[in-house]
Design a protein around this motif. Structure first.
Motif, mmCIF file in Angstrom:
data_model
loop_
_atom_site.group_PDB
_atom_site.id
_atom_site.type_symbol
_atom_site.label_atom_id
_atom_site.label_comp_id
_atom_site.label_asym_id
_atom_site.label_seq_id
_atom_site.Cartn_x
_atom_site.Cartn_y
_atom_site.Cartn_z
ATOM 1 N N TRP A 1 68.650 -22.185 -22.297
ATOM 2 C CA TRP A 1 67.522 -22.665 -21.507
ATOM 3 C C TRP A 1 68.028 -23.551 -20.378
ATOM 4 O O TRP A 1 69.053 -24.221 -20.499
ATOM 5 C CB TRP A 1 66.556 -23.452 -22.380
ATOM 6 N N HIS A 2 67.303 -23.569 -19.284
ATOM 7 C CA HIS A 2 67.584 -24.496 -18.204
ATOM 8 C C HIS A 2 66.265 -24.992 -17.620
ATOM 9 O O HIS A 2 65.216 -24.361 -17.786
ATOM 10 C CB HIS A 2 68.457 -23.858 -17.125
ATOM 11 N N CYS A 3 66.342 -26.111 -16.929
ATOM 12 C CA CYS A 3 65.150 -26.801 -16.439
ATOM 13 C C CYS A 3 65.168 -26.833 -14.919
ATOM 14 O O CYS A 3 66.214 -27.067 -14.298
ATOM 15 C CB CYS A 3 65.090 -28.216 -17.013
ATOM 16 N N SER A 4 63.997 -26.606 -14.321
ATOM 17 C CA SER A 4 63.814 -26.721 -12.877
ATOM 18 C C SER A 4 62.677 -27.698 -12.614
ATOM 19 O O SER A 4 61.683 -27.723 -13.353
ATOM 20 C CB SER A 4 63.496 -25.363 -12.241
ATOM 21 N N VAL A 5 62.831 -28.490 -11.561
ATOM 22 C CA VAL A 5 61.840 -29.504 -11.202
ATOM 23 C C VAL A 5 60.982 -28.971 -10.064
ATOM 24 O O VAL A 5 61.497 -28.438 -9.074
ATOM 25 C CB VAL A 5 62.522 -30.823 -10.798
ATOM 26 N N ILE A 6 59.670 -29.093 -10.218
ATOM 27 C CA ILE A 6 58.709 -28.616 -9.226
ATOM 28 C C ILE A 6 57.925 -29.806 -8.697
ATOM 29 O O ILE A 6 57.414 -30.630 -9.472
ATOM 30 C CB ILE A 6 57.762 -27.564 -9.827
ATOM 31 N N GLN A 7 57.815 -29.894 -7.394
ATOM 32 C CA GLN A 7 57.048 -30.944 -6.727
ATOM 33 C C GLN A 7 55.857 -30.319 -6.025
ATOM 34 O O GLN A 7 56.012 -29.401 -5.206
ATOM 35 C CB GLN A 7 57.914 -31.691 -5.711
ATOM 36 N N ILE A 8 54.652 -30.783 -6.332
ATOM 37 C CA ILE A 8 53.427 -30.268 -5.731
ATOM 38 C C ILE A 8 53.032 -31.176 -4.574
ATOM 39 O O ILE A 8 52.979 -32.400 -4.723
ATOM 40 C CB ILE A 8 52.294 -30.189 -6.764
ATOM 41 N N SER A 9 52.782 -30.561 -3.428
ATOM 42 C CA SER A 9 52.390 -31.345 -2.260
ATOM 43 C C SER A 9 51.042 -32.008 -2.499
ATOM 44 O O SER A 9 50.106 -31.387 -2.983
ATOM 45 C CB SER A 9 52.312 -30.438 -1.026
ATOM 46 N N GLY A 10 50.958 -33.280 -2.149
ATOM 47 C CA GLY A 10 49.731 -34.042 -2.340
ATOM 48 C C GLY A 10 49.658 -34.776 -3.655
ATOM 49 O O GLY A 10 48.742 -35.560 -3.872
ATOM 50 N N ILE A 11 50.608 -34.511 -4.572
ATOM 51 C CA ILE A 11 50.635 -35.182 -5.877
ATOM 52 C C ILE A 11 52.005 -35.820 -6.039
ATOM 53 O O ILE A 11 53.035 -35.137 -5.987
ATOM 54 C CB ILE A 11 50.371 -34.190 -7.028
ATOM 55 N N ASN A 12 52.033 -37.098 -6.176
ATOM 56 C CA ASN A 12 53.295 -37.826 -6.298
ATOM 57 C C ASN A 12 53.808 -37.785 -7.735
ATOM 58 O O ASN A 12 53.870 -38.789 -8.436
ATOM 59 C CB ASN A 12 53.109 -39.279 -5.839
ATOM 60 N N GLU A 13 54.115 -36.611 -8.178
ATOM 61 C CA GLU A 13 54.606 -36.438 -9.542
ATOM 62 C C GLU A 13 55.449 -35.174 -9.601
ATOM 63 O O GLU A 13 55.129 -34.165 -8.950
ATOM 64 C CB GLU A 13 53.439 -36.341 -10.525
ATOM 65 N N GLU A 14 56.526 -35.228 -10.360
ATOM 66 C CA GLU A 14 57.397 -34.086 -10.554
ATOM 67 C C GLU A 14 57.123 -33.447 -11.912
ATOM 68 O O GLU A 14 56.864 -34.143 -12.897
ATOM 69 C CB GLU A 14 58.874 -34.502 -10.465
ATOM 70 N N PHE A 15 57.190 -32.119 -11.928
ATOM 71 C CA PHE A 15 56.918 -31.366 -13.143
ATOM 72 C C PHE A 15 58.149 -30.538 -13.492
ATOM 73 O O PHE A 15 58.818 -29.981 -12.605
ATOM 74 C CB PHE A 15 55.708 -30.445 -12.962
ATOM 75 N N GLU A 16 58.445 -30.454 -14.780
ATOM 76 C CA GLU A 16 59.610 -29.729 -15.272
ATOM 77 C C GLU A 16 59.196 -28.364 -15.806
ATOM 78 O O GLU A 16 58.230 -28.243 -16.559
ATOM 79 C CB GLU A 16 60.323 -30.518 -16.366
ATOM 80 N N LEU A 17 59.935 -27.358 -15.381
ATOM 81 C CA LEU A 17 59.716 -25.983 -15.830
ATOM 82 C C LEU A 17 60.933 -25.545 -16.633
ATOM 83 O O LEU A 17 62.040 -25.459 -16.100
ATOM 84 C CB LEU A 17 59.506 -25.049 -14.635
ATOM 85 N N PHE A 18 60.729 -25.281 -17.934
ATOM 86 C CA PHE A 18 61.807 -24.837 -18.815
ATOM 87 C C PHE A 18 61.731 -23.319 -18.956
ATOM 88 O O PHE A 18 60.664 -22.766 -19.244
ATOM 89 C CB PHE A 18 61.694 -25.502 -20.186
ATOM 90 N N MET A 19 62.873 -22.675 -18.765
ATOM 91 C CA MET A 19 62.885 -21.213 -18.793
ATOM 92 C C MET A 19 64.292 -20.727 -19.115
ATOM 93 O O MET A 19 65.260 -21.490 -19.101
ATOM 94 C CB MET A 19 62.443 -20.660 -17.434
ATOM 95 N N CYS A 20 64.388 -19.428 -19.427
ATOM 96 C CA CYS A 20 65.674 -18.769 -19.621
ATOM 97 C C CYS A 20 65.614 -17.408 -18.939
ATOM 98 O O CYS A 20 64.531 -16.901 -18.619
ATOM 99 C CB CYS A 20 66.023 -18.635 -21.105
ATOM 100 N N ASP A 21 66.761 -16.828 -18.707
ATOM 101 C CA ASP A 21 66.864 -15.599 -17.927
ATOM 102 C C ASP A 21 66.302 -14.419 -18.720
ATOM 103 O O ASP A 21 66.807 -14.087 -19.804
ATOM 104 C CB ASP A 21 68.329 -15.348 -17.572
ATOM 105 N N PRO A 22 65.267 -13.738 -18.208
ATOM 106 C CA PRO A 22 64.710 -12.589 -18.958
ATOM 107 C C PRO A 22 65.678 -11.426 -19.068
ATOM 108 O O PRO A 22 65.640 -10.686 -20.061
ATOM 109 C CB PRO A 22 63.458 -12.221 -18.148
ATOM 110 N N VAL A 23 66.558 -11.221 -18.069
ATOM 111 C CA VAL A 23 67.524 -10.119 -18.154
ATOM 112 C C VAL A 23 68.500 -10.357 -19.296
ATOM 113 O O VAL A 23 68.852 -9.421 -20.038
ATOM 114 C CB VAL A 23 68.260 -9.954 -16.813
ATOM 115 N N GLU A 24 68.945 -11.595 -19.472
ATOM 116 C CA GLU A 24 69.831 -11.908 -20.594
ATOM 117 C C GLU A 24 69.113 -11.713 -21.924
ATOM 118 O O GLU A 24 69.721 -11.287 -22.912
ATOM 119 C CB GLU A 24 70.355 -13.335 -20.467
ATOM 120 N N CYS A 25 67.839 -12.028 -21.972
ATOM 121 C CA CYS A 25 67.066 -11.792 -23.203
ATOM 122 C C CYS A 25 66.967 -10.301 -23.498
ATOM 123 O O CYS A 25 67.034 -9.887 -24.667
ATOM 124 C CB CYS A 25 65.676 -12.406 -23.068
ATOM 125 N N ILE A 26 66.799 -9.488 -22.462
ATOM 126 C CA ILE A 26 66.752 -8.030 -22.655
ATOM 127 C C ILE A 26 68.079 -7.526 -23.188
ATOM 128 O O ILE A 26 68.129 -6.692 -24.107
ATOM 129 C CB ILE A 26 66.372 -7.345 -21.335
#
Length: 736
Positions: free
Chosen positions: A190-215
């Motif tokens: 798993w790896h984490c990516s940080v997403i910033q939404i314009s207009g909201i002063n808060e960062e959100f974390e997206l946890f995911m893994c590579d679907p091709v590797e899962c296949i």
């Protein structure tokens, strides 16, 4: 007279019967090897790794019959792992749970060509092979089987002499976790990516893994080797190839059409995505997660929908944010959440785009055969609100598969089918408008929302509208059946309907609603299924329920039952269409009697029944893509993982999942090393010995003798009962 002594060859324990010995050798940890050796010597099925079902055709059968093919096949047999038993595939297959035999199969030519044989299987199952041979210990990095399955806590390990007495290979829980993280078979990280939404002063974390590797991980699993389909098929119930049969996803029309878009010799990997937001707490609603799962339709459905097989891979936790308390309006907040969903899905499915997959990917199966595969999104399994979100449709305004207006949803009509290219053109045309109002008007006429970059816009050979599949659980059980029960309650009254459910006799495998059904809240799918078993019988001859209501109920229940067939032909699909026609022909009686209005039928779940037959022709039967499998996965991948965390729950949940997936892969490695992965076997009903079988609960009580003889055919019952009583009394007196 000689007496035969039955004892266990391992522990020398004596048993009275052979059946008790068989139970002992199946359960005793130190005596299981006897049962395994007997199975190998007698060439019978070995101990189950999981409950496997129908075997699939060998992908080597798709090669041209020439000298080169025979050489490749010979090399493949030699390169097959010595620890992997070779399974014999039957010449005739039968449908899962269906008695219709498949007498003829057309396989797509030149599909599933083997490029070479790789001696080393996927890294997931070979990471510990060298260490295992060096240590001469099949349980490496643990010392023995009992140590490999130990789940000792830190407090228990801190007790004096515990480590020495148990001869453990780890001294505390931290060392145990280190062994799991670094020495057990590796899984997709798993790896984490940080997403910033314009207009909201808060960062959100997206946890995911590579679907091709899962296949690749699913494809390399040796337990699925004999349950993989390497080429699209057209199955028939007759040798003349007239009566087509649909069951597996790869037996539908979609897979055959998608294979024509791929290069010769390639494998179509039919990707099935599913997502559903769920709560993590039972008493608090502020903790939610949005898991997304991936599996492939090439795996037989008989094992794909079972959570114990781990055929479903969790590839991401999508963002769940609340915009309450912000300056954003309700409509803008809804649009922001939709855009955020597509942006997150675009990041998760980035490796499935047409660009990275232009040349395909190498797939190594459990026997070392290397093929080129192209993952293509076949189905997106979810309920209707998320179907509208995924396809960028306006909720409750139209159908995600065809062009119909809201007023036409209940009219038993099907509009022109939607196509992804047309939806993309509409969205791009709207994005070029000068104002936001004009842009909204441009997409509103087509029933779309203004989502500028849907995640499916660059997926390989994808038509997202075709990928929306039927949902038995939410569309029928928790949709139409719930509405139908409400209409019937209005006609005959809650008290009368509850009284009829209460008076139902005790019958095996049928739930008794002792308090009726009107007081039920948050009715689950299994509860709706039990209601459907009794609903028709409860409304027959009920006051206020005329023949039209009974016919509408009967036809809807028929449609529900036929839609769940595990195998379909054109004849059964005709029965499905007839049941839907009969329901629409009799539904107006509810309007005439005042149970509902004509507008009450204008909802998308009723209209989506029009697409069931076509979806079955394209993607096989509905058990290939039912959301009930996803509901079960929430327990393992979300709720149990959350209970093992404290504060930063998503990060800890992913670590917890990695360790459990590693343990599951290690369990498979152990069975692979011990030759315990079984041969595939067909699913058949348990044979019953001849005799008379009695129900657990009688349907009728205190029946006179003459009624038993005249109505139930129990002739001479009175004489037989008297003889039985006399024999019982005599045996009791002799014992005294």
């Amino acid at each position: 007279m000689a007496t035969t002594i039955i004892h266990c060859p391992s522990c020398k324990k004596i048993f009275k019967t052979c059946s008790r010995l068989n139970v002992h050798t199946a359960l005793a940890p130190n005596c299981k090897w006897i049962r395994t050796m007997c199975d190998v010597e007698n060439e019978v099925e070995m101990k189950d790794y999981r409950e496997l079902s129908d075997g699939e055709d060998d992908h080597m059968g798709n090669q041209d019959v020439d000298a080169t093919a025979f050489e490749v096949e010979e090399v493949q047999q030699q390169a097959r792992s010595p620890l992997q038993p070779s399974a014999m595939v039957p010449n005739e297959a039968t449908c899962n749970g269906c008695e219709d035999a498949i007498l003829a199969v057309d396989t797509f030519p030149e599909a599933g060509r083997v490029l070479r044989i790789d001696d080393a299987a996927h890294v997931t199952y070979t990471r510990t092979s060298h260490d295992c041979q060096a240590e001469d210990n099949p349980y490496y990095p643990f010392l023995s089987e009992s140590r490999a399955k130990s789940k000792c806590l830190l407090e228990f390990l801190s007790i004096d002499q515990v480590k020495c007495k148990l001869d453990l290979s780890y001294k505390n829980a931290h060392v145990l976790h280190q062994k799991i993280d670094h020495e057990l078979p590796g899984v997709t990280l798993w790896h984490c990516s940080v997403i910033q939404i314009s207009g909201i002063n808060e960062e959100f974390e997206l946890f995911m893994c590579d679907p091709v590797e899962c296949i690749k991980e699913l494809w390399a699993n040796p337990a699925y080797l004999d349950h993989l389909t390497y080429a699209p098929e057209r199955r028939f119930t007759d040798e003349g190839k007239v009566e087509r049969i649909y069951n597996e996803l790869m037996s539908g029309d979609w897979s055959w059409e998608a294979q024509t878009l791929l290069p010769d010799g390639a494998i179509l990997v039919s990707v099935i995505l599913s997502s559903d937001k769920t709560q993590l707490c039972q008493f608090r609603g502020d903790k939610t997660t949005y898991p997304i799962y991936l599996t492939i339709g090439n795996i037989s459905k008989s094992i794909r929908h079972k959570p114990s097989f781990h055929t479903q891979k969790l590839i991401g936790y999508l963002l769940t944010i609340s915009l309450d308390g912000t300056d954003i309006s309700v409509d803008s907040a809804r649009l922001t959440r939709a855009q955020l969903f597509h942006y997150a899905m675009q990041m998760v499915t980035s490796s499935l785009r047409a660009g990275p997959l232009a040349n395909g990917i190498e797939l190594i199966s459990g026997d070392g055969a290397v093929c080129f595969g192209f993952p293509v999104l076949a189905a997106y399994v979810t309920d209707y609100p998320e179907q509208a979100l995924v396809t960028c449709m306006r909720y409750a305004q139209t159908c995600p598969k065809c062009f119909v207006t809201k007023d036409e949803l209940g009219n038993h009509v099907t509009g022109d089918l939607r196509y992804q290219k047309k939806s993309i053109c509409t969205i791009r045309h709207a994005s070029q408008q000068s104002t936001r109002v004009r842009a909204d008007a441009a997409v509103r006429d087509h029933g779309l929302n203004l989502i500028l970059n849907p995640f499916w816009i660059e997926l390989l050979h994808c038509n997202i509208h075709d990928a929306i599949t039927p949902d038995i659980l939410h569309q029928i059980y928790q949709g139409l059946v719930r509405h139908l029960c409400g209409w019937i309650s209005t006609l005959i009254g809650d008290a009368e309907l509850d009284a009829r459910f209460k008076r139902m006799p005790h019958v095996h495998s049928v739930r008794l609603f002792s308090h009726g059904i009107s007081g039920l809240t948050q009715v689950s799918g299994p509860e709706h299924r039990e209601i459907c078993k009794q609903l028709l019988g409860c409304i027959v001859d009920a006051p206020g329920a005329p023949t039209g209501v009974i016919c509408a109920t009967h036809s809807l229940l028929d449609f529900l039952e036929i839609a769940q067939y595990q195998s379909h032909t054109e004849a059964t699909l005709g029965y499905l269409a007839d049941a839907l026609d009969e329901f629409h022909a009799n539904k107006d009686v509810c309007i005439n009697l005042g149970a509902c209005n004509s507008e009450d039928f204008n909802f998308a779940k009723l209209h989506l029944l029009e697409h069931y037959a076509n979806s079955i022709r394209c993607f096989g039967t509905t058990d290939n893509y039912n959301t009930e499998a996803t509901e079960c996965l929430h327990i393992d991948y979300a709720k149990d993982a959350y209970r093992a965390t404290n504060k930063e729950f998503l990060q800890q949940m992913t670590r917890w999942l990695e360790r459990h997936e590693s343990m599951a892969a290690f369990d498979l490695v152990l069975q692979w090393r011990h030759r315990e992965i079984p041969k595939p076997r067909t699913h058949c009903q348990r044979p019953l010995s001849p005799g008379v079988y009695l129900a657990k609960n009688p349907s009728t009580r205190a029946v006179p003798f003459h009624i038993l003889e005249n109505q139930f055919g129990a002739t001479h019952f009175k004489d037989a009962l008297g003889e039985f009583i006399v024999n019982q009394l005599q045996s009791t007196s002799q014992c005294r």
